[in-house]
Write an enzyme that holds these catalytic residues in place. Structure first.
Site, PDB file in Angstrom:
ATOM      1  N   SER A  20      -0.406  40.539  59.775  1.00 22.49           N
ATOM      2  CA  SER A  20      -0.653  39.807  61.016  1.00 22.49           C
ATOM      3  C   SER A  20      -0.242  38.344  60.844  1.00 22.49           C
ATOM      4  O   SER A  20       0.900  38.053  60.501  1.00 22.49           O
ATOM      5  CB  SER A  20      -2.130  39.963  61.401  1.00 22.49           C
ATOM      6  OG  SER A  20      -2.375  39.528  62.717  1.00 22.49           O
ATOM      7  N   LEU A  21      -1.160  37.403  61.062  1.00 25.54           N
ATOM      8  CA  LEU A  21      -0.862  35.988  60.834  1.00 25.54           C
ATOM      9  C   LEU A  21      -0.329  35.771  59.427  1.00 25.54           C
ATOM     10  O   LEU A  21       0.622  35.014  59.206  1.00 25.54           O
ATOM     11  CB  LEU A  21      -2.128  35.159  61.064  1.00 25.54           C
ATOM     12  CG  LEU A  21      -2.110  33.699  60.611  1.00 25.54           C
ATOM     13  CD1 LEU A  21      -1.056  32.898  61.370  1.00 25.54           C
ATOM     14  CD2 LEU A  21      -3.501  33.070  60.783  1.00 25.54           C
TER      15      LEU A  21
END
Length: 443
Positions: free
Chosen positions: A287-288
């Site tokens: 994700s991030l």
């Protein structure tokens, strides 16, 4: 108090060196091309890493802003018995590495301050990279990525990587720590290192959640997380103005602040190369964390594998990262692995009434750097588009746990990697100033 948290002499020296402004030696790749034949690697966990903002004035920069320190906690092998190590397959991989980090960041400055595009020199190097066509290798890297969310091998969230990794009490996981987190894995001879970066913790789910949200909305939204008037008081920078106008320069300056994890990641990587000056380094994340891995991989020219990451191409442009020729976004050493029932990497978690918006996240980007390996879970598994399919656990237990094709009939075990050269931006209602056009093609 801060110094008591530095748990090894080497990491202490590394952080004091960087914090005091002493020039660290840049990463020297050595003759990595001679090491780039296909092979297998075995890893053990050797460090946890975290971010801190020191209180002592001696650690402040010349501008009196507190610079984040990246610190490592060494793990003691005697704490836990080891089982046979995890095996990861490698293959030769070509990376485009900036010849000079000072020239790289000077080009960033010229682009940001003077709007001048400056060419820099790149080295075309062959290094041992992960075999992205081998499912077991992707699975092990995904588990390393998932472990960035866990405190140590005693956590119920820790994925066993075949060996029993050492237990740890990482600095970055102390109650009051709220910054950059992850783990560092290394081969027994320290010739290869994997840096694993944690992704977003949802608001209310842990101390990093607030800064995670700030980074998500600065890196992956059109304008500081502004979705509509309901968000006016909850944006993460003051770049929006009335009449659906957004100041591009303001956004790009906001990405330079210390709270943005890219800056912390650069410092972390420099510390890592201080500890392992001749190691071959890979970066992974979810994700991030996957997007940050890609941005750092572009900065330092190292292999990257990201899982379920939002599109980071716009962030790379707003950070003014120089891109290697000839195709600036078709990087042969950066790979994004995701499936098509996750709205986050697809840029489909949109709308003021969507789940991302309701949670306080404006995830509006979809174009990735490098190449993407996309699993068609909609067709094969009958999945529908849902945020419940985003966690790394889903990737590990329901996507990468089986060959995707019938290998006995000559089908691929892993979908073919392809670049997103045709990825185009969807028109935004915002007007961008002082340049009255958005970052076209970047979302």
């Amino acid at each position: 108090m801060l110094l008591s948290l530095f748990l090894s002499v080497l990491s202490l020296n590394s952080d004091i060196t960087r914090a005091s402004g002493i020039q660290q030696q840049p990463f020297n790749s050595g003759d990595l091309s001679s090491q780039a034949s296909a092979s297998t690697l075995t890893f053990k966990l050797v460090h946890d890493h975290g971010q801190a903002y020191p209180e002592e004035s001696s650690f402040k920069s010349s501008t009196e802003t507190q610079q984040p320190l990246i610190v490592f906690k060494d793990l003691q092998p005697g704490h836990t018995d080891f089982a046979p190590p995890a095996v990861i397959k490698t293959r030769p991989m070509r990376v485009r590495r900036p010849r000079s980090q000072s020239a790289f960041h000077e080009a960033r400055r010229e682009s940001r301050v003077n709007r001048i595009s400056t060419s820099i020199d790149w080295d075309d190097i062959e290094v041992p990279g992960p075999d992205i066509e081998d499912r077991e290798t992707l699975l092990e890297l995904a588990k390393m990525t998932g472990n960035a969310y866990a405190l140590d091998s005693g956590s119920t969230r820790w994925y066993p990587l075949d060996p029993k990794w050492n237990t740890s009490t990482p600095f970055g996981w102390e109650v009051d720590d709220d910054g950059f987190r992850g783990h560092v894995f290394a081969t027994a001879d320290n010739s290869s290192v994997v840096l694993s970066i944690k992704g977003t913790t949802l608001l209310g789910g842990g101390p990093t959640a607030k800064k995670d949200r700030i980074n998500d909305n600065r890196l992956f939204s059109c304008c500081c997380g502004y979705v509509n008037w309901r968000w006016r008081m909850n944006t993460v920078c003051d770049c929006y103005s009335s009449g659906y106008r957004c100041n591009n320069e303001c956004i790009r300056n906001a990405l330079l602040e210390d709270s943005v994890f890219y800056t912390a990641g650069v410092n972390l990587y420099n510390n890592l190369t201080y500890l392992y000056p001749t190691a071959n380094i890979w970066i992974v994340g979810h994700s991030l964390g996957g997007a940050l891995a890609s941005l750092l991989g572009t900065t330092f020219g190292v292999p990257v594998v990201g899982f379920e990451a939002p599109g980071e191409r716009m962030a790379a442009k707003r950070l003014h990262l120089p891109m290697p020729p000839p195709s600036p976004y078709n990087l042969d050493s950066t790979y994004h692995v995701y499936h098509n029932a996750d709205p986050v990497p697809l840029g489909a978690c949109l709308g003021w009434n969507g789940l991302c918006s309701k949670g306080g996240y404006a995830m509006e980007t979809r174009c990735h750097l490098g190449k993407s390996i996309v699993y068609d879970t909609v067709e094969k598994k009958g999945w529908y588009n849902s945020l419940t399919r985003h966690p790394i656990k889903v990737v590990i237990t329901q996507v990468l746990n089986e060959d995707w094709g019938n290998v006995t009939e000559g089908e691929r075990a892993v979908p073919e990697a392809s670049s997103e050269e045709d990825c185009v931006v969807r028109t935004s209602r915002l007007t961008f100033a002082p340049r009255l056009t958005p970052d076209a093609g970047m979302l």
